[in-house]
Design a protein around this motif. Sequence first.
Motif, PDB file in Angstrom:
ATOM      1  N   SER A 116       0.852  -1.192   0.000  1.00 45.71           N
ATOM      2  CA  SER A 116       0.000   0.000   0.000  1.00 45.71           C
ATOM      3  C   SER A 116       0.882   1.235   0.000  1.00 45.71           C
ATOM      4  O   SER A 116       1.988   1.235   0.535  1.00 45.71           O
ATOM      5  CB  SER A 116      -0.934  -0.002   1.210  1.00 45.71           C
ATOM      6  N   SER A 117       0.365   2.274  -0.625  1.00 45.63           N
ATOM      7  CA  SER A 117       1.119   3.516  -0.722  1.00 45.63           C
ATOM      8  C   SER A 117       0.158   4.684  -0.737  1.00 45.63           C
ATOM      9  O   SER A 117      -1.024   4.533  -1.035  1.00 45.63           O
ATOM     10  CB  SER A 117       1.976   3.516  -1.989  1.00 45.63           C
ATOM     11  N   ASP A 118       0.691   5.848  -0.381  1.00 44.88           N
ATOM     12  CA  ASP A 118      -0.049   7.084  -0.551  1.00 44.88           C
ATOM     13  C   ASP A 118       0.822   8.018  -1.377  1.00 44.88           C
ATOM     14  O   ASP A 118       1.791   7.576  -1.985  1.00 44.88           O
ATOM     15  CB  ASP A 118      -0.474   7.687   0.797  1.00 44.88           C
ATOM     16  N   ALA A 119       0.520   9.287  -1.381  1.00 44.69           N
ATOM     17  CA  ALA A 119       1.247  10.220  -2.235  1.00 44.69           C
ATOM     18  C   ALA A 119       2.694  10.425  -1.789  1.00 44.69           C
ATOM     19  O   ALA A 119       3.527  10.856  -2.568  1.00 44.69           O
ATOM     20  CB  ALA A 119       0.534  11.564  -2.272  1.00 44.69           C
ATOM     21  N   SER A 120       3.011  10.096  -0.553  1.00 42.16           N
ATOM     22  CA  SER A 120       4.361  10.405  -0.058  1.00 42.16           C
ATOM     23  C   SER A 120       5.128   9.206   0.471  1.00 42.16           C
ATOM     24  O   SER A 120       6.292   9.354   0.826  1.00 42.16           O
ATOM     25  CB  SER A 120       4.276  11.461   1.048  1.00 42.16           C
ATOM     26  N   SER A 121       4.537   8.021   0.555  1.00 43.62           N
ATOM     27  CA  SER A 121       5.275   6.895   1.119  1.00 43.62           C
ATOM     28  C   SER A 121       4.675   5.574   0.665  1.00 43.62           C
ATOM     29  O   SER A 121       3.551   5.514   0.192  1.00 43.62           O
ATOM     30  CB  SER A 121       5.253   6.961   2.659  1.00 43.62           C
ATOM     31  N   ALA A 122       5.477   4.535   0.837  1.00 44.97           N
ATOM     32  CA  ALA A 122       5.028   3.167   0.596  1.00 44.97           C
ATOM     33  C   ALA A 122       5.321   2.364   1.852  1.00 44.97           C
ATOM     34  O   ALA A 122       6.211   2.711   2.631  1.00 44.97           O
ATOM     35  CB  ALA A 122       5.760   2.563  -0.597  1.00 44.97           C
ATOM     36  N   ASP A 123       4.586   1.284   2.054  1.00 45.45           N
ATOM     37  CA  ASP A 123       4.809   0.488   3.250  1.00 45.45           C
ATOM     38  C   ASP A 123       6.046  -0.393   3.099  1.00 45.45           C
ATOM     39  O   ASP A 123       6.739  -0.360   2.076  1.00 45.45           O
ATOM     40  CB  ASP A 123       3.561  -0.323   3.609  1.00 45.45           C
ATOM     41  N   THR A 124       6.340  -1.169   4.118  1.00 49.22           N
ATOM     42  CA  THR A 124       7.553  -1.996   4.136  1.00 49.22           C
ATOM     43  C   THR A 124       7.580  -2.989   2.980  1.00 49.22           C
ATOM     44  O   THR A 124       8.633  -3.196   2.366  1.00 49.22           O
ATOM     45  CB  THR A 124       7.662  -2.730   5.482  1.00 49.22           C
ATOM     46  N   ALA A 125       6.452  -3.598   2.675  1.00 53.38           N
ATOM     47  CA  ALA A 125       6.412  -4.566   1.564  1.00 53.38           C
ATOM     48  C   ALA A 125       6.778  -3.888   0.242  1.00 53.38           C
ATOM     49  O   ALA A 125       7.514  -4.455  -0.576  1.00 53.38           O
ATOM     50  CB  ALA A 125       5.029  -5.206   1.475  1.00 53.38           C
ATOM     51  N   GLY A 126       6.294  -2.681   0.027  1.00 53.49           N
ATOM     52  CA  GLY A 126       6.631  -1.951  -1.199  1.00 53.49           C
ATOM     53  C   GLY A 126       8.100  -1.590  -1.267  1.00 53.49           C
ATOM     54  O   GLY A 126       8.746  -1.742  -2.308  1.00 53.49           O
TER      55      GLY A 126
END
Length: 192
Positions: free
Chosen positions: A59-69
Amino acid sequence: MKMDIKRSRDKYLRLAFIGMGSFAVLCTTATILSSSLAWHFYSTQRTITTPMPYNQPFSSDASSADTAGMNMFATSFLYLRLNVSPENIDSQQKMLLNYVPAQSRDALKKALDVEADRIKKGGLTWRYDVRALRMVSPGVIDADVVLHPSTTNGNITTELKEQARTYRLRMRYENGIINLDEMSELMPVTTN
């Protein structure tokens, strides 16, 4: 009678203006509230993505991605740098440098040029296995890998042993674009 009708009409006009003013204030407040909620939800919206070559969504938003990403991006960058042969090293490194911002590109390019020269002269092919990926801090991942070198043209006559290495990847995820700020090999600490 005329005065009574005028007072009654003025009273109703006052009530109408008070009602319209109250309605205007209520509409303005509702517009401000809904606009601020829309902006909040837009800026914190999470998107779940499952890339084709990987079976783990992130999962991601406009400024970051989670650990899996971030782990997926790190694995992709490791593949571009470490899964090379004399035939494909130039294209792999060119693709890797596309993700590096211009201000960081020269330092990484020098290290990649040294590796490319060594691989081409020795006819080496590298294959790698990831042993561990550790998130040190947001955007910084340490990757423990084992390189399995082999030779393709017989220039190296000594036995090629597996090499355990650790790479530090410093990445940024902004507006859906991944940037590789640094990819350096960490040297093990030796004690005498």
